[in-house]
Design an enzyme around this catalytic site. Structure first.
Site, PDB file in Angstrom:
ATOM      1  N   LYS A  30       0.863  -1.186   0.000  1.00  0.00           N
ATOM      2  CA  LYS A  30       0.000   0.000   0.000  1.00  0.00           C
ATOM      3  C   LYS A  30       0.896   1.231   0.000  1.00  0.00           C
ATOM      4  O   LYS A  30       1.746   1.402   0.882  1.00  0.00           O
ATOM      5  CB  LYS A  30      -0.904  -0.012   1.225  1.00  0.00           C
ATOM      6  CG  LYS A  30      -1.749   1.251   1.361  1.00  0.00           C
ATOM      7  CD  LYS A  30      -2.756   1.138   2.480  1.00  0.00           C
ATOM      8  CE  LYS A  30      -3.470   2.473   2.668  1.00  0.00           C
ATOM      9  NZ  LYS A  30      -4.469   2.410   3.732  1.00  0.00           N
ATOM     10  N   LYS A  45      -2.299  -1.563  -3.666  1.00  0.00           N
ATOM     11  CA  LYS A  45      -3.165  -0.380  -3.596  1.00  0.00           C
ATOM     12  C   LYS A  45      -2.332   0.884  -3.679  1.00  0.00           C
ATOM     13  O   LYS A  45      -1.309   0.946  -2.980  1.00  0.00           O
ATOM     14  CB  LYS A  45      -3.919  -0.427  -2.269  1.00  0.00           C
ATOM     15  CG  LYS A  45      -4.788   0.761  -1.985  1.00  0.00           C
ATOM     16  CD  LYS A  45      -5.372   0.653  -0.618  1.00  0.00           C
ATOM     17  CE  LYS A  45      -6.084   1.949  -0.301  1.00  0.00           C
ATOM     18  NZ  LYS A  45      -6.466   2.009   1.080  1.00  0.00           N
TER      19      LYS A  45
HETATM   20  C1  PBG Z   1      -7.298   3.307   5.894  1.00  0.00           C
HETATM   21  C2  PBG Z   1      -7.576   3.270   4.437  1.00  0.00           C
HETATM   22  C3  PBG Z   1      -7.402   4.269   3.458  1.00  0.00           C
HETATM   23  C4  PBG Z   1      -7.940   3.751   2.292  1.00  0.00           C
HETATM   24  C5  PBG Z   1      -8.383   2.466   2.570  1.00  0.00           C
HETATM   25  N1  PBG Z   1      -8.120   2.182   3.890  1.00  0.00           N
HETATM   26  C6  PBG Z   1      -6.898   5.637   3.576  1.00  0.00           C
HETATM   27  C7  PBG Z   1      -5.486   5.907   3.845  1.00  0.00           C
HETATM   28  O1  PBG Z   1      -4.652   5.026   3.965  1.00  0.00           O
HETATM   29  O2  PBG Z   1      -5.176   7.085   3.967  1.00  0.00           O
HETATM   30  C8  PBG Z   1      -8.042   4.467   0.971  1.00  0.00           C
HETATM   31  C9  PBG Z   1      -9.148   4.023   0.103  1.00  0.00           C
HETATM   32  C10 PBG Z   1      -9.482   4.941  -0.998  1.00  0.00           C
HETATM   33  O3  PBG Z   1      -8.836   5.981  -1.230  1.00  0.00           O
HETATM   34  O4  PBG Z   1     -10.447   4.636  -1.698  1.00  0.00           O
HETATM   35  N2  PBG Z   1      -6.004   3.370   6.279  1.00  0.00           N
END
Ligand code: PBG
Length: 326
Positions: free
Chosen positions: A197, A250
């Site tokens: 991520k 992601k």
């Molecule tokens: C929680 C999380 C996030 C997203 C999914 N889980 C935000 C982040 O990490 O700031 C992003 C999902 C999206 O942008 O659609 N940590």
């Protein structure tokens, strides 16, 4: 055989031929719809930066999930927005919090027809918007955040979710959650790891949706640097070793190389998350009449599948499943 014997256009001549020879398909069963449940709202409250997406109360979340199941969508992933937040994010593991309450109602209404996931992170529950408790310099304390995620995961498992999906990018989070679940008899709850991520600008609209805007700072000390491709393999391998059942990459569209690498190197299922900014930018361009929105959405998700993702988390899951723009 060269041209003119070979004519690659032959198999593209009609829609039926093209359908027959398509290498990649979007099967609704491989799509997962993110759903935001918020304490204290009535019905569905639209999110400005994500046309078609809303924050839901429990009844409205059940309606939406039923709609998703009816068109064959493969599952939903819950995100919760609590009534109150604190520095520790204690709402995350509250058994009466938005995710456990919604999970119980969803399970009761839809039984095992619904594959129910819960995102596990503290950023929606802390008053500072970070993914766990902070140290004096304002950085998330790794091991304390992991302890919170274990508590969160147990609350969601107890409420009946099939899948917990830790998204906080803390080291050791997968092993700790797996051990925590197994110790309490939740060995059948699956674990989807947000493994690679990235610290991405494409999460912008999500922070409005999840009300998780940071009060200063960023997530660069724990989420990955967008410049790094090889390092993603280290993150994926660590989570596979720690017991993840599925590995996620992601965002998706800007990281197709990472998805392709993940597919090549690992035999576990690979998921990819088409994040809020990916969804919002296609809608924004379509609203201006600059692109054909439904076709562009389908093309983007096709490319994510083509790169090697088995599952795609997407806010467009229902539209894609019903064939809009096909
Ligand atoms: C929680 C999380 C996030 C997203 C999914 N889980 C935000 C982040 O990490 O700031 C992003 C999902 C999206 O942008 O659609 N940590």
């Amino acid at each position: 055989m060269p041209f003119p014997e070979s004519r690659l256009r032959r198999l593209r001549r009609t829609p039926a031929l093209r359908r027959a020879f398509a290498e990649t398909r979007i099967d609704p069963a491989q799509l997962v719809l993110p759903v935001f449940v918020k304490d204290g709202v009535q019905g569905a409250q639209p999110i400005g930066s994500m046309p078609g997406v809303a924050q839901h109360d429990v009844a409205s979340a059940v309606d939406l999930a039923r709609q998703a199941v009816d068109v064959g969508v493969g599952g939903i992933i819950l995100f919760g927005i609590p009534a109150t937040k604190d520095a520790q994010g204690s709402g995350g593991w509250d058994p009466q919090g938005p995710v456990p309450r919604a999970a119980r109602a969803l399970r009761e209404a839809l039984g095992d027809d619904l594959v129910l996931w819960a995102d596990v992170c503290q950023c929606e529950y802390t008053d500072h918007g970070h993914c766990g408790p902070l140290d004096a310099r304002g950085q998330v304390v790794n091991d304390a955040a992991v302890e919170a995620y274990v508590r969160d995961a147990l609350a969601y498992a107890d409420a009946g979710v099939d899948v917990v999906a830790p998204s906080g990018m803390m080291d050791g989070q997968v092993a700790a959650i797996r051990a925590g679940l197994d110790a309490k008899g939740f060995e059948e709850v699956a674990l989807v790891a947000y493994a690679a991520k990235y610290a991405s600008a494409f999460y912008g609209p999500f922070r409005e949706a999840a009300e998780s805007t940071m009060q200063g700072g960023d997530r660069a000390s724990h989420q990955m640097d967008p410049a790094n491709r090889r390092e993603a393999m280290l993150e994926l391998a660590a989570d596979a070793d720690e017991g993840a059942d599925v590995l996620m990459v992601k965002p998706a569209l800007a990281y197709l190389d990472v998805i392709a690498d993940a597919r090549e190197v690992f035999d576990l299922p690979i998921a990819a998350y088409q994040v809020s900014g990916e969804y919002a930018m296609l809608h924004a361009a379509a609203e201006r009449g600059w692109i054909d929105g439904p076709r562009a959405m389908r093309e983007a998700v096709t490319s994510i599948r083509r790169a090697g993702a088995d599952l795609v988390l997407t806010y467009a899951a229902i539209e894609l499943a019903t064939g809009a723009g096909a």
